[in-house]
Enzyme design. Structure first.
Site: not given
Length: 1412
Positions: A624-626, A628-629
């Site tokens: 969910g972390e931007s 990491k995305i």
């Protein structure tokens, strides 16, 4: 494309005669013309400018012209010399014409059908290809005027007939790919139009299309496999055969090649070089593409109001699948030779089958499964991953009832699975190729678990699904069992442990044809996979511990590198996808490297962005972390751009669009987003992202709608379960299929069954047991029994003893024999219970066949046997005598027990007790007790029960027990002992002792049949018999069996077990411990058995302990009125001529003889015989002494032992010398005399002194008897006294030489004189005995003379004192005063001469006395 091969050399049918051909053509022309003339339009039409000129219509003119030409053919024409177009074109013109009505067109089509059916267009004719093409073009372009619906349907039926004749006839090889495709397309158009027509046309059109497909694909085996480089499959999705809807009657004309409203764009046959080639593989690919397109477009087709009421959603896919199935059935065996066709089957066809395998329609599912089964049967080596996907995503998904599958779907899926399971190598191949492949799921284990669980009824009663699963389970077990017959080919290879890491993910088998290599390979892969699964469990709990474990087992390098970790993440099933996503999104350098290596494991070539993104995100959960995305999408975009650079100018463009797609996906499928993004919004958001330029609008629009229709699941399903097959997953599967290891085809050898069966064994037994318990149908019961027996065979073969014992326990419960509830007639109840009888047969089949591996299960088997025994179903002779038993003991050992009443109830067993091996259990009808006679049904039940028990061959369990393994044998014996029970105290005959007796008989039978392994059994058998003997205080059948069984065991085993002789004989001491009443009841028979034992085994008895036991048993019989004769017979056998006398039994035998000599039960002759045995035994002592002296060595010690035995013999004889019977007493004295004066035995001085003590004691006793007892009790004592005094004198002379030098000689001599004096003065009945009075002086004189001659008695002494001389004469003068002058007269020479004479005469005198 490849062309058709030459026809097979079979004899071709000859072409019809030319005259007949002309007749046929003329006849058909006449028929068409007649039909045309029926219409006034064609009856008299004028053509030309002149009104009076009548010119035929061109169609009629063409027919007439052909008629005239055909007439000339009757005179003969060269074979194959006529162009078929000459006699086909007039008819084709009629068919093509839009001026003709339906009847005329139908007549022309009938003529074409007849010509083609009769093979009047030969394959070798000139321009045959052009002619066949013209026929197809004309028929497929057929136009006619509609007059009425019936005639229209008739014409359509004729069209189908002609098209079928084109592909069925010999000239079909002349067709090209384009025409074949046109035929199929036209047939389908007719099928479509028939939907608005009558039912007959519907059925005919569908059947005809089926036949066309069969004819086309049946030719594939005859097509040469020629690979054409860079040849592309003609047509794509928009170029393939289309499914067009025909005219619906709005026009007055029908045209078959009309391109009106068509689904899929109509027939777009590609006019290229490939399609113009002769009939080959290309058209088959086109046809399969067309049929698959029918599956894809079925949902979009509009259902007309005039359509048949058949459910269209099911009808069209089912029809298409039926055609595909027909095509595959006929061509599957040859598809692998044609790469293009194979490629289509692997990809598009199988993907469509997978899609429709999840259909709610059972008919569609059944057809899909049939097609996949055919493909598996012929092409499984090319469809490894496809088969895995089918089972994982279709069969397992539906058969488990998950995801809303209906009962019908479950049933069809299970039926399909059972069909697969009936292929004998199916499960083995699933294990080798799936379970032992690192990147595949455990299909074998999943299928085995599915079958086992499906066989269990969730809620009673049993359903068809349970029975169906049972069939599959039994089929698999039986297939494994059959392979054990080829066990000599079994490869049991030890796979070495991995000692260091190596890149094992892409490891492939070097040769799938060599069992030595592929067996080792799959074992290695399975070992790695097991460790990986353990590593997955550790990783899902703690990533660090997971890595440490994998490094410890060398599945990851000691120093982690990004590539190995990425491969672990990519290919290992079961990883927690949340953890995986978090790890890949981490910002540390190593995680980023792993992420990029992970992305490199994907192949995105020729994939759309959304498909690639779906595939990528299915392997983990997007965090969910931007940030990491961002990192994850960067790695994806880099890989995608690397493999698809034609769309984007740089990877940044791919990254931006990927991020935009994720945002669109969230926008469209998140319920919390109220205002959804439109197509224009999406396109506007992605402007100028491609290096400052826009991406194609069509590309973005397609991407937008793809995301809207199908969500990208950023939370993928966990594990490797039965998830649905998405397009992206299918693309990934196709990529993996090119790199997966070769499919391993297992043959009929049990290479992997040792790994497979243990996985299935436990669940299979449980599942089959549940079904067996809940079903009554005999066919299903038979299947269960077959399964049980196969499990037993495999459990024994692979030494899974626990499985076999559990199976035996389960089956014994089904026999109902362990049910303690008493029925009125258990025999009839058993005979009427089919299930119980089948289970009983199975139990004893297993026990007799695989008894080696039964351990704890023997107790249940024995309990069943006891129950059969109790209800009287066992045969009268269960086991019989053992193979090497040459004697029957029952004849000579009659039972002493009271006779059991002869009249018993019909359901009560009559007990008769014989001896070993005589087990009699008979059924008697109580005629005295009033009752109804059994009905026919009851008699039939009794017969069934008896036949069942007869089939079981229960006796062989015990008679063949010598072939059992040691552990099994020990457990069988232990089970018999436990079943017999341990009664506390037996005081009388027990009511229920039959069970104990029966168990004891079986135990003894087992013991006798295992003499070579008696050590295993002896302790338990001995303890059991000991308990019986010690617990019995009254005669009963049980103790009788125990005692005589023990004797029989000893008698049979003594010759073969020298090391156990003492233990066996020691066991006979139990007989000595019998209660007096018990011993008295069986003494005679015991003695007879002991006698047999002695006669048969005397040479094998060596120890003193053994002889003590035997002779102790014989001694007991000396005073038993019934047993003494038999006991004495055994003693005679031992002692007669010293045949079996030895130092070990000499004293014991002498003592036994003494007891028989003293016994008053026998005659005096027997006592005398016993005395003779004793006296003759001294010869043995003499012989042994001589042998010892000759041998040398430690002779003194042995000679002392012989002397000891001599003294014991003397002592025994002394006891008999006081017997009340005159003849026995006197014979005993003579026997004692003989023994005392024997030569050859080295008797020491001390032994002589002891012998004198014995003699003195004897003489005192005789003297006392003569004085104290009545002459009536001891008759003629005078003779006995005379024998006694002679004995004393002779013994003294015999020992004189040895004793004269002893210091105690004087004392002994005086004691002898004192005893002689007593006998000289004895009076019987108040009178002096004349015989003694006369004999004693002579005897004394003889002694004195010998003493004088030997210098023992002399009147001179060195010291001047001679006490012996004085004492001697002092004593002698009391007996016979005159003897001194006679022995020592004044003339010494004369005295000396008399002394010598006395010495020489003494033997003769002694002999005379002895005779007297």
């Amino acid at each position: 494309m490849g062309g058709l091969r030459a026809a097979s050399p079979t004899r071709p049918s000859p072409p019809p005669p030319r005259v007949a051909m002309a007749c046929v053509v003329a006849s058909e022309i006449a028929t068409v013309l007649a039909v045309m003339r029926r219409n006034v339009r064609w009856a008299g039409v004028r053509y030309g400018g002149n009104d009076e000129e009548h010119v035929d219509h061109p169609l009629i003119a063409g027919l007439k012209s052909l008629r005239r030409a055909a007439a000339s053919w009757g005179n003969g024409w060269p074979v194959g010399g006529v162009d078929p177009l000459l006699y086909l074109r007039p008819f084709l013109d009629v068919v093509r014409s839009d001026e003709t009505g339906a009847p005329i067109t139908g007549a022309a089509l009938s003529s074409l059908h007849k010509i083609l059916s009769l093979d009047l267009v030969p394959p070798g004719a000139p321009n045959v290809a052009e002619a066949m093409g013209a026929v197809v073009d004309a028929v497929t372009g057929c136009r006619f005027e509609v007059t009425d619906p019936a005639s229209e349907e008739a014409v359509l039926a004729r069209v189908l007939q002609v098209l079928l004749a084109c592909v069925r006839g010999r000239a079909a090889t002349a067709l090209d790919n384009r025409h074949v495709c046109a035929i199929v397309s036209t047939c389908f158009r007719v099928v479509q139009q028939a939907g608005t027509k009558g039912e007959l046309l519907q059925r005919v059109s569908r059947q005809t299309m089926q036949e066309v497909i069969r004819c086309v694909f049946s030719r594939l085996p005859d097509i040469d496999a020629i690979t054409i480089v860079n040849e592309q499959i003609a047509g794509s999705k928009n170029q393939a055969l289309g499914a067009g809807e025909m005219g619906n009657g709005k026009s007055d004309y029908v045209c078959l090649n009309s391109s009106g409203d068509e689904v899929g764009g109509g027939l777009s046959v590609v006019q290229d070089k490939a399609m113009m080639e002769p009939f080959g593989v290309l058209c088959m690919v086109e046809i399969l593409q067309f049929l698959c397109s029918l599956l894809n477009i079925a949902e979009d087709m509009d259902v007309s109001q005039r359509m048949n009421p058949i459910d269209f959603d099911e009808d069209v896919p089912l029809f298409a699948l039926g055609l595909i199935n027909s095509a595959i059935e006929l061509s599957a065996s040859s598809i692998h030779r044609h790469p293009k066709l194979m490629s289509f089957v692997q990809d598009e066809l199988f993907r469509n089958l997978m899609q429709f395998g999840l259909s709610m329609s059972p008919l569609i599912l059944s057809t899909v499964c049939s097609t996949v089964f055919t493909l598996f049967y012929h092409l499984r080596q090319e469809l490894k991953l496809q088969v895995e996907a089918f089972f994982s995503c279709v069969i397992l998904r539906l058969a488990q009832g998950r995801y809303g599958a209906s009962y019908q779907q479950q049933e069809v899926a299970l039926e399909a699975l059972v069909d697969f399971c009936r292929q004998k190598e199916f499960m083995a191949e699933m294990y080798a190729n799936m379970d032992c492949d690192l990147q595949c799921s455990n299909v074998f284990e999943d299928l085995a678990n599915l079958l086992s669980k499906s066989a269990f009824p969730v809620n009673s009663p049993l359903s068809a699904l349970n029975v169906l699963a049972l069939d599959g389970l039994v089929a698999v077990i039986q297939a494994i069992a059959e392979r054990t017959d080829n066990a000599h080919q079994h490869h049991d290879q030890a796979v070495p442990e991995i000692s260091e890491y190596f890149p094992f993910w892409q490891l492939k088998c070097e040769s799938s044809d060599d069992p030595d290599q592929w067996v080792r390979f799959v074992h290695q892969q399975k070992g790695i996979k097991r460790k990986l699964m353990v590593g997955v469990e550790h990783f899902n709990r703690d990533k660090k511990k997971g890595f440490e474990y994998l490094q410890g087992v060398h599945l990851l390098p000691e120093k982690l590198d990004p590539c190995s970790v990425a491969l672990f993440f990519r290919y290992t099933p079961g990883l927690d996808k949340n953890l995986l996503g978090d790890y890949l999104g981490n910002h540390d350098e190593f995680s980023i490297l792993v992420l990029h290596e992970f992305a490199k494991t994907f192949d995105f070539k020729e994939m759309n962005l959304d498909a690639a993104l779906r595939l990528f995100l299915e392997t983990f959960r997007l965090p969910g972390e931007s940030q990491k995305i961002q990192r994850i999408l960067e790695a994806f975009s880099e890989r995608y751009y690397e493999q698809s650079p034609h769309m984007f100018v740089n990877r940044d463009a791919a990254l931006v669009l990927s991020y935009s797609v994720i945002m669109l996906n969230t926008d469209q499928h998140n319920v919390r987003v109220k205002k959804k993004m439109t197509e224009e919004d999406f396109i506007r958001n992605n402007r100028r992202i491609n290096g400052g330029n826009d991406l194609p609008r069509e590309f973005l629009a397609e991407l937008y709608y793809s995301i809207c229709r199908n969500e990208i699941k950023t939370i993928p399903e966990q594990g490797a379960g039965c998830s649905e097959m998405s397009y992206s997953r299918w693309v990934d599967l196709m990529w993996k299929s090119k790199r997966t290891s070769t499919y391993i085809a297992c043959d009929s050898y049990p290479f992997l069954d040792n790994d497979i069966f243990p996985i299935m064994a436990g669940p299979s037994v449980a599942a089959i047991s549940v079904v067996f318990d809940n079903v009554e149908h005999e066919e299903v019961l038979t299947g269960c029994i077959d399964g049980f027996l196969s499990v037993a065979k495999l459990a024994a073969f692979y030494h899974l003893d626990d499985v076999l014992n559990d199976l035996v326990v389960a089956l014994c419960k089904f026999t109902t024999l362990l049910n303690t509830s008493n029925s009125d007639d258990p025999v009839i109840a058993f005979g009427e219970d089919t299930k119980a009888r089948m289970a009983t047969e199975a139990v004893f089949t297993i026990a007799t066949t695989y008894g080696d591996h039964i351990l704890s299960g023997w107790r249940n088997v024995v309990d069943c046997i006891l129950r059969l025994h109790k209800i009287g179903l066992l045969p009268g002779r269960l086991t019989g005598d053992t193979g090497d038993d040459q004697e029957s003991s029952s004849d000579s050992l009659p039972s002493k027990l009271a006779v059991v009443p002869q009249l018993v109830r019909i359901n009560t067993t009559k007990k008769t007790y014989g001896l070993m091996g005589r087990f009699s259990q008979l059924l008697y009808l109580d005629t005295d007790v009033p009752g109804s006679q059994p009905t026919e049904e009851q008699l039939a039940a009794q017969r069934n029960a008896s036949e069942t028990v007869k089939k079981c061959q229960i006796g062989t369990i015990f008679t063949e027990s010598k072939f059992l393994q040691a552990d099994s044998l020990s457990n069988l014996a232990r089970a018999l002992v436990q079943a017999a029970g341990r009664p506390q105290r037996i005081t009388s005959s027990l009511d229920d002792e039959g069970t104990s007796v029966f168990c004891l008989e079986l135990l003894i039978t087992v013991t006798l049949n295992n003499r070579d392994r008696i050590v295993l059994l002896w302790q338990g058998v001995y303890e059991h018999i000991t308990h019986i003997v010690q617990s019995t205080v009254m005669p009963c059948n049980l103790v009788e069996k125990a005692v005589f069984g023990l004797l029989h065991i000893c008698q049979r085993l003594l010759p073969y077990k020298e090391n156990l002789v003492d233990d066996l004989l020691r066991s006979l001491q139990l007989i000595l411990k019998l209660d007096a009443r018990v011993a008295d009841a069986y003494c005679e028979n015991i003695t007879l058995e002991v006698t047999r034992l002695v006669k048969a085994n005397a040479t094998h008895i060596k120890s003193q302990m053994g002889w003590r036991t035997i002779i102790s048993l014989l001694c007991i019989t000396a005073r038993h009125p019934d047993a003494s004769d038999a006991g004495f017979e055994a003693l005679v056998f031992i002692m007669s001529e010293g045949a079996h006398l030895s130092p070990a039994n000499f004293i014991l035998s002498v003592e036994a003889s003494r007891q028989f000599a003293e016994s008053r039960l026998g005659s005096a002759e027997r006592s005398i015989h016993a005395l003779n045995l004793m006296s003759d035994s001294v010869n043995c002592l003499t012989r042994w002494s001589r042998e010892v002296k000759e041998a040398g060595g430690e002779a003194d010690r042995i000679l002392e032992g012989i002397a000891e035995m001599w003294l014991r013999l003397v002592q025994a004889l002394r006891k008999v010398c006081t017997d009340q019977r005159e003849e026995v007493r006197n014979h005993a004295l003579l026997s004692l005399h003989r023994c005392l004066v024997v030569d050859g035995i080295s008797v020491s001085s001390s032994a002589w002194l002891m012998s004198f003590d014995i003699v003195f004691q004897l003489l005192d006793e005789l003297l006392e008897i003569s004085q104290s007892y009545s002459p009536k009790d001891f008759r003629n004592m005078e003779v006995s006294l005379l024998h006694a005094v002679k004995l004393l004198c002779k013994v003294f002379l015999q020992s004189l030489k040895d004793l004269s030098a002893q210091s105690s000689f004087s004392k002994l001599w005086l004691e002898v004189l004192d005893m002689i004096e007593k006998y000289a003065k004895v009076r019987l009945r108040g009178r002096r005995t004349e015989k003694l009075h006369e004999a004693i002086p002579e005897l004394l004189k003889n002694i004195l003379l010998v003493m004088k001659a030997s210098g023992v008695l002399s009147n001179t002494s060195a010291s001047g004192e001679n006490t012996l001389w004085e004492a001697t004469w002092l004593q002698v003068n009391k007996i016979a005063p005159s003897l001194q002058s006679e022995v020592f007269p004044d003339n010494e020479g004369e005295a000396a001469a008399k002394g010598e004479q006395s010495m020489s005469d003494s033997p003769a005198q002694e002999g005379q006395i002895a005779v007297q």
